[in-house]
Enzyme design. Sequence first.
Site, PDB file in Angstrom:
ATOM      1  N   ASN A 163       7.714   1.829  12.530  1.00  0.00           N
ATOM      2  CA  ASN A 163       6.537   2.087  11.386  1.00  0.00           C
ATOM      3  C   ASN A 163       5.876   2.951  11.187  1.00  0.00           C
ATOM      4  OD1 ASN A 163       4.938   1.329   9.468  1.00  0.00           O
ATOM      5  ND2 ASN A 163       4.077  -0.389  10.792  1.00  0.00           N
ATOM      6  N   THR A 195      11.508   2.672   8.968  1.00  0.00           N
ATOM      7  CA  THR A 195      11.048   1.907   8.266  1.00  0.00           C
ATOM      8  C   THR A 195      11.176   2.309   6.760  1.00  0.00           C
ATOM      9  OG1 THR A 195       8.790   1.140   8.810  1.00  0.00           O
ATOM     10  CG2 THR A 195      10.895  -0.109   9.754  1.00  0.00           C
ATOM     11  N   HIS A 197       9.824   0.648   4.072  1.00  0.00           N
ATOM     12  CA  HIS A 197       8.931  -0.261   3.605  1.00  0.00           C
ATOM     13  C   HIS A 197       8.512  -1.704   4.193  1.00  0.00           C
ATOM     14  CE1 HIS A 197      12.476  -2.521   2.905  1.00  0.00           C
ATOM     15  NE2 HIS A 197      13.071  -1.957   2.567  1.00  0.00           N
ATOM     16  N   GLY A 222       2.196  -1.969  15.683  1.00  0.00           N
ATOM     17  CA  GLY A 222       1.332  -2.719  15.428  1.00  0.00           C
ATOM     18  C   GLY A 222       2.071  -4.027  16.101  1.00  0.00           C
ATOM     19  N   ASP A 223       1.248  -5.488  16.373  1.00  0.00           N
ATOM     20  CA  ASP A 223       1.306  -6.413  15.917  1.00  0.00           C
ATOM     21  C   ASP A 223       2.177  -6.354  14.983  1.00  0.00           C
ATOM     22  OD1 ASP A 223      -0.311  -6.425  18.279  1.00  0.00           O
ATOM     23  OD2 ASP A 223      -1.942  -6.734  16.730  1.00  0.00           O
ATOM     24  N   GLY A 224       2.216  -6.198  14.318  1.00  0.00           N
ATOM     25  CA  GLY A 224       2.819  -6.421  12.601  1.00  0.00           C
ATOM     26  C   GLY A 224       4.033  -5.930  12.640  1.00  0.00           C
ATOM     27  N   THR A 267      -4.247  -2.815  15.928  1.00  0.00           N
ATOM     28  CA  THR A 267      -4.716  -3.125  17.203  1.00  0.00           C
ATOM     29  C   THR A 267      -4.827  -3.238  18.711  1.00  0.00           C
ATOM     30  OG1 THR A 267      -5.699  -4.828  15.254  1.00  0.00           O
ATOM     31  CG2 THR A 267      -6.425  -5.822  17.618  1.00  0.00           C
ATOM     32  N   ARG A 330      -6.689   0.287   4.241  1.00  0.00           N
ATOM     33  CA  ARG A 330      -5.529   0.538   5.000  1.00  0.00           C
ATOM     34  C   ARG A 330      -5.592   1.852   5.151  1.00  0.00           C
ATOM     35  NH1 ARG A 330      -1.955  -0.888   8.264  1.00  0.00           N
ATOM     36  NH2 ARG A 330      -1.312  -3.746   8.058  1.00  0.00           N
ATOM     37  N   ARG A 336     -10.623   0.233   9.603  1.00  0.00           N
ATOM     38  CA  ARG A 336     -11.230  -0.831   8.538  1.00  0.00           C
ATOM     39  C   ARG A 336     -11.375  -1.694   9.205  1.00  0.00           C
ATOM     40  NH1 ARG A 336      -5.582  -0.763   9.956  1.00  0.00           N
ATOM     41  NH2 ARG A 336      -4.439  -2.434   9.808  1.00  0.00           N
TER      42      ARG A 336
HETATM   43  N1  LIG Z   1       7.405   1.835   6.343  1.00  0.00           N
HETATM   44  C1  LIG Z   1       6.384   0.591   5.717  1.00  0.00           C
HETATM   45  N2  LIG Z   1       5.576   1.117   4.667  1.00  0.00           N
HETATM   46  C2  LIG Z   1       4.475   0.429   4.321  1.00  0.00           C
HETATM   47  N3  LIG Z   1       4.632  -0.313   5.724  1.00  0.00           N
HETATM   48  C3  LIG Z   1       5.898  -0.991   6.314  1.00  0.00           C
HETATM   49  C4  LIG Z   1       6.009   0.049   6.868  1.00  0.00           C
HETATM   50  N4  LIG Z   1       6.959  -0.497   7.882  1.00  0.00           N
HETATM   51  C5  LIG Z   1       6.583  -1.226   8.341  1.00  0.00           C
HETATM   52  N5  LIG Z   1       5.341  -1.562   7.538  1.00  0.00           N
HETATM   53  C6  LIG Z   1       4.370  -3.123   7.765  1.00  0.00           C
HETATM   54  O1  LIG Z   1       3.585  -2.527   8.047  1.00  0.00           O
HETATM   55  C7  LIG Z   1       2.208  -3.405   8.864  1.00  0.00           C
HETATM   56  C8  LIG Z   1       0.966  -2.837   9.440  1.00  0.00           C
HETATM   57  O2  LIG Z   1       2.202  -2.624  10.706  1.00  0.00           O
HETATM   58  P1  LIG Z   1       1.145  -2.553  12.320  1.00  0.00           P
HETATM   59  O3  LIG Z   1       1.348  -3.591  12.396  1.00  0.00           O
HETATM   60  O4  LIG Z   1       2.682  -1.779  12.823  1.00  0.00           O
HETATM   61  O5  LIG Z   1       0.345  -1.220  12.036  1.00  0.00           O
HETATM   62  P2  LIG Z   1      -1.658  -2.450  12.057  1.00  0.00           P
HETATM   63  O6  LIG Z   1      -1.526  -3.184  11.339  1.00  0.00           O
HETATM   64  O7  LIG Z   1      -2.163  -0.924  11.689  1.00  0.00           O
HETATM   65  O8  LIG Z   1      -1.512  -2.588  13.167  1.00  0.00           O
HETATM   66  P3  LIG Z   1      -1.845  -4.008  14.243  1.00  0.00           P
HETATM   67  O9  LIG Z   1      -0.673  -4.603  13.753  1.00  0.00           O
HETATM   68  O10 LIG Z   1      -1.480  -3.474  15.760  1.00  0.00           O
HETATM   69  O11 LIG Z   1      -2.993  -4.266  13.685  1.00  0.00           O
HETATM   70  C9  LIG Z   1       3.332  -4.210   8.543  1.00  0.00           C
HETATM   71  O12 LIG Z   1       2.585  -5.419   8.602  1.00  0.00           O
HETATM   72  C10 LIG Z   1       4.773  -3.972   8.616  1.00  0.00           C
HETATM   73  O13 LIG Z   1       5.387  -5.145   8.134  1.00  0.00           O
HETATM   74  C1  LIG Z   2     -19.959  -7.099  14.483  1.00  0.00           C
HETATM   75  C2  LIG Z   2     -19.375  -6.968  16.217  1.00  0.00           C
HETATM   76  C3  LIG Z   2     -17.715  -7.386  16.042  1.00  0.00           C
HETATM   77  C4  LIG Z   2     -17.998  -7.493  17.313  1.00  0.00           C
HETATM   78  C5  LIG Z   2     -16.222  -8.464  17.152  1.00  0.00           C
HETATM   79  C6  LIG Z   2     -16.083  -7.822  18.469  1.00  0.00           C
HETATM   80  C7  LIG Z   2     -14.824  -8.777  18.723  1.00  0.00           C
HETATM   81  C8  LIG Z   2     -13.343  -8.175  18.939  1.00  0.00           C
HETATM   82  C9  LIG Z   2     -12.045  -9.426  18.740  1.00  0.00           C
HETATM   83  C10 LIG Z   2     -10.681  -8.784  18.541  1.00  0.00           C
HETATM   84  C11 LIG Z   2      -9.750 -10.014  18.828  1.00  0.00           C
HETATM   85  C12 LIG Z   2      -8.467  -9.464  18.258  1.00  0.00           C
HETATM   86  C13 LIG Z   2      -7.584 -10.363  18.204  1.00  0.00           C
HETATM   87  C14 LIG Z   2      -6.283 -10.017  17.546  1.00  0.00           C
HETATM   88  C15 LIG Z   2      -5.805 -10.356  16.552  1.00  0.00           C
HETATM   89  C16 LIG Z   2      -4.231  -9.420  15.822  1.00  0.00           C
HETATM   90  O1  LIG Z   2      -2.840 -10.196  16.497  1.00  0.00           O
HETATM   91  C17 LIG Z   2      -4.556  -9.158  14.602  1.00  0.00           C
HETATM   92  C18 LIG Z   2      -3.415  -7.569  14.268  1.00  0.00           C
HETATM   93  O2  LIG Z   2      -3.366  -6.691  15.138  1.00  0.00           O
HETATM   94  N1  LIG Z   2      -5.605  -7.849  13.799  1.00  0.00           N
HETATM   95  C19 LIG Z   2      -6.365  -8.216  13.312  1.00  0.00           C
HETATM   96  O3  LIG Z   2      -6.555  -9.396  13.427  1.00  0.00           O
HETATM   97  C20 LIG Z   2      -8.269  -7.459  13.466  1.00  0.00           C
HETATM   98  C21 LIG Z   2      -9.253  -8.254  13.980  1.00  0.00           C
HETATM   99  C22 LIG Z   2     -10.606  -7.181  14.325  1.00  0.00           C
HETATM  100  C23 LIG Z   2     -11.246  -8.140  14.251  1.00  0.00           C
HETATM  101  C24 LIG Z   2     -12.344  -7.452  14.732  1.00  0.00           C
END
Ligand SMILES: Nc1ncnc2c1ncn2[C@@H]1O[C@H](COP(=O)(O)OP(=O)(O)OP(=O)(O)O)[C@@H](O)[C@H]1O
Ligand SMILES: CCCCCCCCCCCCC/C=C/[C@@H](O)[C@H](CO)NC(=O)CCCCC
Length: 544
Positions: A163, A195, A197, A222-224, A267, A330, A336
């Site tokens: 990604n 990828t 999209h 990432g997790d997505g 994350t 984003r 963010r």
């Molecule tokens: N080429 C692309 N262009 C736009 N979006 C994409 C592309 N490839 C994947 N995605 C989407 O990007 C989103 C975010 O991706 P990803 O989870 O890898 O990163 P993140 O959101 O920054 O990290 P995290 O999930 O760890 O917080 C996902 O919903 C995925 O479906």
């Molecule tokens: C005002 C002080 C605030 C301090 C709080 C610290 C607490 C942090 C707890 C973090 C928990 C993360 C849970 C993970 C969720 C992931 O599936 C998801 C996709 O990557 N990330 C978020 O939703 C991103 C979620 C980000 C949340 C901040």
Amino acid sequence: MEKQPRLLASQLLLKNSLFEVSLNRVLLTWKEIATKKKRVSGGIHHPFKVGFCFPKFLRRDKGESGTSHGVSVSEILAVRELDVDSETKDDGRWQKMPQKSTEAYPYAFTVSYVERAWQHRWRCSDVTFHCLEGALCQQWVQTIREQLTALTSRPKHLLVYINPYGGKQQGERIYEQKVAPLFTLASISTHVIVTEHANHARDHLRTEAELKKYDGVVCVGGDGMFSEMVHGLVSRTQRDNGVDQNSPEEKLVPCTLRIGIIPAGSTDCICYATVGINDPVTSALHIIVGDAQPMDVCSVHHNNTFLRYSVSLLGYGFYGDVLADSERKRWMGPARYDFSGFKTFLTHHYYEGTVSFLPATDILGTPRDKTRCRAGYHQPLFLLPEYKGGWRVIRGKFLAINAASMSCACPRSPKGLSPAAHLADGTTDLILVRKCSRFNFLRHLLRHTSKYDQFDMNFVEVHRVRRFRFTPRYCQSDSELDLRENGKRLFSQICRDHPACSCSPAYSSWNCDGEILPHAAIEVGCVTTPYNLLCKYTVHSESI
Ligand SMILES: Nc1ncnc2c1ncn2[C@@H]1O[C@H](COP(=O)(O)OP(=O)(O)OP(=O)(O)O)[C@@H](O)[C@H]1O
Ligand SMILES: CCCCCCCCCCCCC/C=C/[C@@H](O)[C@H](CO)NC(=O)CCCCC
Ligand SMILES: [Ca+2]
């Protein structure tokens, strides 16, 4: 431990010293020989530089007869013969061996292996042994290669999705610079798709990918992205086997492919919570050695319609609102979440509804345990024979409803939302944070980043559950759902039928592993697979 028969043992030269080098099916060891006569070829006293140099916290002993090292065969990455002449030429860069000593030992081979470094990091380390004879050198290389070939859990062909858009948009660079060289070293062939999209990887896996050609799929993101892999592979397997995903009661057919993650997201909670660190090199090495980790999967339904799977967090209220707000930002990258987290904290919205859940009474352990569960040392399942207890129902006003199927540890919160959650026990930890003051909620949030117990507060409760349901107090109409699905945030007919109106909307969104679900009312079932399900590099699922 049972003593393994030796496959090979020789006296070989390593960095000017003679070592007794020995190989059996489990271990490669090298032990320095007698200190007095250990120098060869006139003794070399000048310092020399070594290629890779990482701390050797493990595996090195200093006995009377000198240092000894051991590497598990399962953690040897590669072995190759070395062209000693070119190695020892002084071309202005670092040299592996001083020239004099290698005159007597002109043949050499290098073993690359996993070295455990600090804070769960793994690194690739090299050791080069010099031999008196070419035949001996070849025998060593061949015997080690045979041992590596016998390790059937290692992947040989991988399908990789990158990604380019996740996290700090460094996915391609991370893969090319840090991961691809390691896969090449370990003789893993790859088919790489960048990828174009969102859902590209999911749809490709679901419909087109020639899965038979691969031993596993890897996502760089990432997790997505991990979630895309899960949905693509699980959906395809169910479709191929005629399983209806819409039925919450239906058992899922497990997939045979494993999924690996190279962290390049914001994350990276799935990677961090399983491996202990979000480090691309560490994850690549876990993939190469064929590590696998079973994982719990929750399936989320609404009115007998399948919505999504979740492996980390299902969060309503605070985490749903943070995600909904952050998606519009984003461009800020991982920051963010800090911005939207702070903003959401200030809005202090609470949501009314009913949570029903089926406590997991047939397992040992609770969410308040002090233990931590990570890949490689997760607790085995302790299933008790009888399934006792029924559904419990809790009504109230909640700032957050979180279901953590794993700890959800991440760099922001190294112990996670539910520090004692198990990776593979078929349960999810349901955390209910009731309406409280901003000050108390802040105390609760901050405890996620410290050693203090975030559950030890009278407005927080946590239950280990197998299933749960949430129903918002005010019914969501189809038109509201349509509006949400069209991306418009609905402040939900504020005030209508909402006696305690203080501008708190009636509904939040569910944050499902970082994706927004449009439905507030959901039912969730959690299961562990007796097979490996997913993660760092893993296989898969069964359900509910
Ligand atoms: N080429 C692309 N262009 C736009 N979006 C994409 C592309 N490839 C994947 N995605 C989407 O990007 C989103 C975010 O991706 P990803 O989870 O890898 O990163 P993140 O959101 O920054 O990290 P995290 O999930 O760890 O917080 C996902 O919903 C995925 O479906
Ligand atoms: C005002 C002080 C605030 C301090 C709080 C610290 C607490 C942090 C707890 C973090 C928990 C993360 C849970 C993970 C969720 C992931 O599936 C998801 C996709 O990557 N990330 C978020 O939703 C991103 C979620 C980000 C949340 C901040
Ligand atoms: Ca669990």
